[in-house]
Design an enzyme around this catalytic site. Structure first.
Site, PDB file in Angstrom:
ATOM      1  CG  HIS A  11      -1.801   1.142   1.211  1.00 51.51           C
ATOM      2  ND1 HIS A  11      -2.088   1.792   2.422  1.00 51.51           N
ATOM      3  CD2 HIS A  11      -2.854   1.739   0.438  1.00 51.51           C
ATOM      4  CE1 HIS A  11      -3.186   2.835   2.074  1.00 51.51           C
ATOM      5  NE2 HIS A  11      -3.622   2.745   0.613  1.00 51.51           N
TER       6      HIS A  11
ATOM      7  CD  GLU B  74      -0.434   1.653   5.743  1.00 53.65           C
ATOM      8  OE1 GLU B  74      -0.716   1.723   6.873  1.00 53.65           O
ATOM      9  OE2 GLU B  74      -1.335   1.080   4.832  1.00 53.65           O
TER      10      GLU B  74
ATOM     11  CG  ASN C 157      -6.226   4.707   4.107  1.00 53.74           C
ATOM     12  OD1 ASN C 157      -5.943   5.586   4.038  1.00 53.74           O
ATOM     13  ND2 ASN C 157      -6.277   3.878   3.105  1.00 53.74           N
TER      14      ASN C 157
HETATM   15  C1  LIG Z   1     -11.701   2.758   9.626  1.00 53.86           C
HETATM   16  C2  LIG Z   1     -11.815   2.096   8.401  1.00 53.86           C
HETATM   17  C3  LIG Z   1     -10.848   2.501   7.178  1.00 53.86           C
HETATM   18  C4  LIG Z   1     -11.544   2.137   5.957  1.00 53.86           C
HETATM   19  C5  LIG Z   1     -10.799   2.288   4.881  1.00 53.86           C
HETATM   20  C6  LIG Z   1     -11.669   3.373   3.980  1.00 53.86           C
HETATM   21  C7  LIG Z   1     -10.498   3.669   2.721  1.00 53.86           C
HETATM   22  C8  LIG Z   1     -10.934   5.011   2.171  1.00 53.86           C
HETATM   23  C9  LIG Z   1      -9.503   5.550   1.653  1.00 53.86           C
HETATM   24  C10 LIG Z   1      -9.751   6.923   1.097  1.00 53.86           C
HETATM   25  C11 LIG Z   1      -8.266   7.724   1.030  1.00 53.86           C
HETATM   26  C12 LIG Z   1      -7.078   6.641   0.233  1.00 53.86           C
HETATM   27  C13 LIG Z   1      -5.986   7.154   0.746  1.00 53.86           C
HETATM   28  C14 LIG Z   1      -4.946   6.204   0.378  1.00 53.86           C
HETATM   29  O1  LIG Z   1      -5.194   4.636   0.501  1.00 53.86           O
HETATM   30  C15 LIG Z   1      -3.641   6.579   1.143  1.00 53.86           C
HETATM   31  C16 LIG Z   1      -3.024   7.842   0.839  1.00 53.86           C
HETATM   32  O2  LIG Z   1      -2.492   7.931  -0.283  1.00 53.86           O
HETATM   33  S1  LIG Z   1      -3.225   8.868   1.894  1.00 53.86           S
HETATM   34  C17 LIG Z   1      -2.402  10.543   1.180  1.00 53.86           C
HETATM   35  C18 LIG Z   1      -1.260  10.533   1.606  1.00 53.86           C
HETATM   36  N1  LIG Z   1      -0.559  11.710   0.908  1.00 53.86           N
HETATM   37  C19 LIG Z   1      -0.332  12.746   1.736  1.00 53.86           C
HETATM   38  O3  LIG Z   1      -0.708  12.992   2.824  1.00 53.86           O
HETATM   39  C20 LIG Z   1       0.190  13.921   0.870  1.00 53.86           C
HETATM   40  C21 LIG Z   1      -0.149  15.089   1.342  1.00 53.86           C
HETATM   41  N2  LIG Z   1       0.326  16.224   0.489  1.00 53.86           N
HETATM   42  C22 LIG Z   1       1.550  16.684   0.702  1.00 53.86           C
HETATM   43  O4  LIG Z   1       2.388  16.363   1.712  1.00 53.86           O
HETATM   44  C23 LIG Z   1       1.989  17.914  -0.344  1.00 53.86           C
HETATM   45  O5  LIG Z   1       1.021  18.400  -1.151  1.00 53.86           O
HETATM   46  C24 LIG Z   1       3.084  17.362  -1.317  1.00 53.86           C
HETATM   47  C25 LIG Z   1       2.527  16.108  -2.338  1.00 53.86           C
HETATM   48  C26 LIG Z   1       4.532  17.101  -0.687  1.00 53.86           C
HETATM   49  C27 LIG Z   1       3.350  18.517  -2.404  1.00 53.86           C
HETATM   50  O6  LIG Z   1       3.613  19.700  -1.714  1.00 53.86           O
HETATM   51  P1  LIG Z   1       3.259  21.147  -2.225  1.00 53.86           P
HETATM   52  O7  LIG Z   1       3.923  22.012  -1.208  1.00 53.86           O
HETATM   53  O8  LIG Z   1       1.775  21.086  -2.160  1.00 53.86           O
HETATM   54  O9  LIG Z   1       3.527  21.301  -3.575  1.00 53.86           O
HETATM   55  P2  LIG Z   1       4.885  21.513  -4.330  1.00 53.86           P
HETATM   56  O10 LIG Z   1       4.779  21.504  -5.714  1.00 53.86           O
HETATM   57  O11 LIG Z   1       5.465  22.624  -3.749  1.00 53.86           O
HETATM   58  O12 LIG Z   1       5.704  20.056  -4.138  1.00 53.86           O
HETATM   59  C28 LIG Z   1       6.737  19.964  -2.910  1.00 53.86           C
HETATM   60  C29 LIG Z   1       7.658  18.986  -3.394  1.00 53.86           C
HETATM   61  O13 LIG Z   1       7.352  17.845  -3.636  1.00 53.86           O
HETATM   62  C30 LIG Z   1       7.769  17.486  -5.112  1.00 53.86           C
HETATM   63  N3  LIG Z   1       6.626  16.871  -5.586  1.00 53.86           N
HETATM   64  C31 LIG Z   1       5.272  17.076  -5.527  1.00 53.86           C
HETATM   65  N4  LIG Z   1       4.824  16.155  -6.431  1.00 53.86           N
HETATM   66  C32 LIG Z   1       5.511  15.446  -6.995  1.00 53.86           C
HETATM   67  C33 LIG Z   1       5.376  14.506  -8.032  1.00 53.86           C
HETATM   68  N5  LIG Z   1       4.290  13.966  -8.328  1.00 53.86           N
HETATM   69  N6  LIG Z   1       6.632  13.801  -8.342  1.00 53.86           N
HETATM   70  C34 LIG Z   1       7.683  14.423  -8.087  1.00 53.86           C
HETATM   71  N7  LIG Z   1       8.054  15.213  -7.110  1.00 53.86           N
HETATM   72  C35 LIG Z   1       6.839  15.926  -6.715  1.00 53.86           C
HETATM   73  C36 LIG Z   1       7.948  18.854  -5.641  1.00 53.86           C
HETATM   74  O14 LIG Z   1       8.947  18.904  -6.582  1.00 53.86           O
HETATM   75  C37 LIG Z   1       8.442  19.675  -4.754  1.00 53.86           C
HETATM   76  O15 LIG Z   1       9.938  19.396  -4.414  1.00 53.86           O
HETATM   77  P3  LIG Z   1      10.935  20.601  -3.836  1.00 53.86           P
HETATM   78  O16 LIG Z   1      10.813  21.563  -4.997  1.00 53.86           O
HETATM   79  O17 LIG Z   1      10.337  21.188  -2.336  1.00 53.86           O
HETATM   80  O18 LIG Z   1      12.102  19.849  -3.720  1.00 53.86           O
HETATM   81  N1  LIG Z   2      -5.776   7.557  -5.203  1.00 51.29           N
HETATM   82  C1  LIG Z   2      -4.969   7.453  -3.998  1.00 51.29           C
HETATM   83  O1  LIG Z   2      -4.481   8.222  -3.192  1.00 51.29           O
HETATM   84  C2  LIG Z   2      -4.815   5.851  -3.628  1.00 51.29           C
HETATM   85  C3  LIG Z   2      -3.634   5.639  -2.604  1.00 51.29           C
HETATM   86  C4  LIG Z   2      -3.500   4.259  -2.167  1.00 51.29           C
HETATM   87  C5  LIG Z   2      -3.872   3.257  -2.711  1.00 51.29           C
HETATM   88  N2  LIG Z   2      -5.085   3.656  -3.877  1.00 51.29           N
HETATM   89  C6  LIG Z   2      -5.508   2.298  -4.647  1.00 51.29           C
HETATM   90  O2  LIG Z   2      -4.874   2.050  -5.500  1.00 51.29           O
HETATM   91  C7  LIG Z   2      -5.736   1.602  -6.664  1.00 51.29           C
HETATM   92  C8  LIG Z   2      -5.464   2.591  -7.854  1.00 51.29           C
HETATM   93  O3  LIG Z   2      -6.128   3.822  -7.197  1.00 51.29           O
HETATM   94  P1  LIG Z   2      -5.841   5.231  -8.326  1.00 51.29           P
HETATM   95  O4  LIG Z   2      -6.321   6.254  -7.490  1.00 51.29           O
HETATM   96  O5  LIG Z   2      -4.173   5.006  -8.906  1.00 51.29           O
HETATM   97  O6  LIG Z   2      -6.908   4.970  -9.508  1.00 51.29           O
HETATM   98  P2  LIG Z   2      -7.149   5.462 -11.074  1.00 51.29           P
HETATM   99  O7  LIG Z   2      -8.614   5.600 -11.088  1.00 51.29           O
HETATM  100  O8  LIG Z   2      -6.431   6.844 -11.266  1.00 51.29           O
HETATM  101  O9  LIG Z   2      -6.547   4.513 -11.964  1.00 51.29           O
HETATM  102  C9  LIG Z   2      -6.983   3.168 -12.345  1.00 51.29           C
HETATM  103  C10 LIG Z   2      -6.475   2.629 -13.587  1.00 51.29           C
HETATM  104  O10 LIG Z   2      -6.951   1.347 -13.706  1.00 51.29           O
HETATM  105  C11 LIG Z   2      -7.355   1.213 -15.007  1.00 51.29           C
HETATM  106  N3  LIG Z   2      -8.007  -0.164 -15.028  1.00 51.29           N
HETATM  107  C12 LIG Z   2      -9.276  -0.329 -14.518  1.00 51.29           C
HETATM  108  N4  LIG Z   2      -9.344  -1.603 -14.583  1.00 51.29           N
HETATM  109  C13 LIG Z   2      -8.384  -2.240 -15.195  1.00 51.29           C
HETATM  110  C14 LIG Z   2      -8.093  -3.879 -15.570  1.00 51.29           C
HETATM  111  N5  LIG Z   2      -8.813  -4.662 -15.342  1.00 51.29           N
HETATM  112  N6  LIG Z   2      -6.890  -3.717 -15.881  1.00 51.29           N
HETATM  113  C15 LIG Z   2      -5.971  -2.848 -16.290  1.00 51.29           C
HETATM  114  N7  LIG Z   2      -5.926  -1.618 -16.081  1.00 51.29           N
HETATM  115  C16 LIG Z   2      -7.243  -1.350 -15.435  1.00 51.29           C
HETATM  116  C17 LIG Z   2      -8.170   2.238 -15.449  1.00 51.29           C
HETATM  117  O11 LIG Z   2      -8.179   2.433 -16.672  1.00 51.29           O
HETATM  118  C18 LIG Z   2      -7.411   3.312 -14.507  1.00 51.29           C
HETATM  119  O12 LIG Z   2      -6.173   4.179 -15.576  1.00 51.29           O
HETATM  120  C19 LIG Z   2      -7.169   1.434  -6.110  1.00 51.29           C
HETATM  121  O13 LIG Z   2      -6.962   0.238  -5.551  1.00 51.29           O
HETATM  122  C20 LIG Z   2      -7.065   2.479  -4.973  1.00 51.29           C
HETATM  123  O14 LIG Z   2      -7.788   2.246  -3.944  1.00 51.29           O
HETATM  124  C21 LIG Z   2      -5.107   5.020  -4.114  1.00 51.29           C
END
Ligand SMILES: CCCCCCCCCCCCC[C@H](O)CC(=O)SCCNC(=O)CCNC(=O)[C@H](O)C(C)(C)COP(=O)(O)OP(=O)(O)OC[C@H]1O[C@@H](n2cnc3c(N)ncnc32)[C@H](O)[C@@H]1OP(=O)(O)O
Ligand SMILES: NC(=O)c1ccc[n+]([C@@H]2O[C@H](COP(=O)([O-])OP(=O)(O)OC[C@H]3O[C@@H](n4cnc5c(N)ncnc54)[C@H](O)[C@@H]3O)[C@@H](O)[C@H]2O)c1
Length: 272
Positions: free
Chosen positions: A165, A177, A215
């Site tokens: 994850h 994870e 999560n």
């Molecule tokens: C109780 C039962 C539970 C049941 C479960 C239910 C599940 C439901 C789930 C829903 C949610 C799904 C969640 C998922 O599973 C898990 C997750 O992913 S949770 C999300 C985790 N992510 C975060 O918390 C990110 C938060 N954001 C940030 O920290 C910042 O926005 C950022 C990403 C660091 C970006 O920073 P900003 O200041 O906003 O923007 P900048 O443009 O200045 O960027 C800073 C720095 O990062 C570099 N960078 C940003 N993006 C990219 C990229 N895509 N690629 C490469 N580099 C990137 C950027 O270059 C900057 O670098 P610097 O200039 O500082 O050197």
């Molecule tokens: N978005 C998040 O922040 C996040 C973070 C952690 C985990 N996840 C998990 O990761 C997975 C993907 O999430 P996402 O946000 O990247 O979704 P997304 O919608 O951005 O991308 C999913 C992609 O899968 C493709 N797809 C669908 N069915 C397919 C198949 N049978 N074969 C090949 N490709 C197929 C779709 O065309 C799409 O491009 C989900 O299980 C989600 O729960 C999402």
């Protein structure tokens, strides 16, 4: 003792062999997460095939990866732009795209699935891949919320199945994870952790429980923020059980376990 040593050496050898074997990675799904995982895998020297059912989506994902790698290289090689260019071209050379999942897993050591969050769709995909992937290949799902055990049940390789994850944005977020089900073998678990570390991530072991660790904490926290907004930010909710004292914390305070300042809490701290 000799038996024990043999066992340790064997376990170590098997694990090292599995981890070293992860060279070819197939990422299924090229959306937000799949593209990020494929990018970081290619950046860290793996041969990667990124697959999507949608040809346009996978092409666009490759473009996004190109832009993101530029950002990574700019930071990583700030003092050496030439090395940065090599880093970019080497990573992009290692990345293939495809719309054919079946042929893309034929030489895979690891398959990471990041498709739509739907149990039946994920099960159908893994059942098909199980028929054609090499027997040593490890399967992993990046699901946010579905039980890994239920997805793995579609295959005949539950011992080589787990959850990986990642967090969005994958190139930036350090945590990974690593989820094990009861059937996940020790070798598979260790190989997933070693691969995660090779990807530059910090791995944390999780059981296959709802929300894993992050999560499970994040979702109630986010919901509560929304509920606060919904309630209009009222001052007091004495009837709300969320604010009731927690017995564990009350006991720890009574025992003088105040964390860093007292040298003990959930952890022990050595004051220097
Ligand atoms: C109780 C039962 C539970 C049941 C479960 C239910 C599940 C439901 C789930 C829903 C949610 C799904 C969640 C998922 O599973 C898990 C997750 O992913 S949770 C999300 C985790 N992510 C975060 O918390 C990110 C938060 N954001 C940030 O920290 C910042 O926005 C950022 C990403 C660091 C970006 O920073 P900003 O200041 O906003 O923007 P900048 O443009 O200045 O960027 C800073 C720095 O990062 C570099 N960078 C940003 N993006 C990219 C990229 N895509 N690629 C490469 N580099 C990137 C950027 O270059 C900057 O670098 P610097 O200039 O500082 O050197
Ligand atoms: N978005 C998040 O922040 C996040 C973070 C952690 C985990 N996840 C998990 O990761 C997975 C993907 O999430 P996402 O946000 O990247 O979704 P997304 O919608 O951005 O991308 C999913 C992609 O899968 C493709 N797809 C669908 N069915 C397919 C198949 N049978 N074969 C090949 N490709 C197929 C779709 O065309 C799409 O491009 C989900 O299980 C989600 O729960 C999402």
């Amino acid at each position: 003792m000799a038996f024990c040593n043999t066992l340790i050496v064997r376990t170590f050898t098997q694990t090292a062999a599995m981890a070293a074997a992860i060279k070819n990675v197939t990422v299924i799904g090229s959306g937000l997460m799949g593209a990020g995982i494929a990018q970081v895998a290619a950046q860290t020297g793996h041969h990667v095939t990124m697959v999507d059912i949608d040809e346009v989506a996978v092409g666009k994902a490759k473009d996004r990866i190109g832009a993101s790698i530029q950002r990574v290289a700019k930071k990583k090689f700030a003092q050496d732009p030439e090395a940065g260019q090599k880093f970019i071209s080497s990573a992009l050379e290692k990345l293939q795209i495809s719309t054919d999942a079946i042929s893309s897993v034929k030489s895979a050591d690891l398959v990471v699935e990041a498709i739509v969050e739907n149990l039946d769709v994920k099960k159908k995909l893994f059942a098909q891949l199980d028929e054609v992937a090499p027997s040593h290949a490890i399967f992993a799902s990046n699901t946010s919320s579905l039980p890994i055990g239920k997805i793995a049940a579609a295959t005949n390789r539950k011992d080589r199945f787990g959850g990986l994850h990642f967090f969005n944005p994958v190139p930036v977020m350090k945590l990974l994870e690593v989820v094990r089900i009861p059937e996940t073998s020790q070798g598979t678990y260790e190989a997933m952790c070693d691969w995660g570390k090779a990807m530059g991530k910090v791995t944390v072991e999780c059981k296959d429980t709802p929300g894993f660790i992050v999560n499970r904490l994040l979702v109630p926290y986010m919901f509560e923020a929304v509920r606060m907004l919904d309630r209009g930010w009222h001052a007091e909710y004495p009837e709300n059980t969320l604010f009731e004292p927690c017995e564990l914390l009350t006991n720890m305070v009574a025992e003088g376990k105040h964390g860093v300042k007292s040298g003990k809490g959930f952890y022990e701290y050595n004051k220097k």
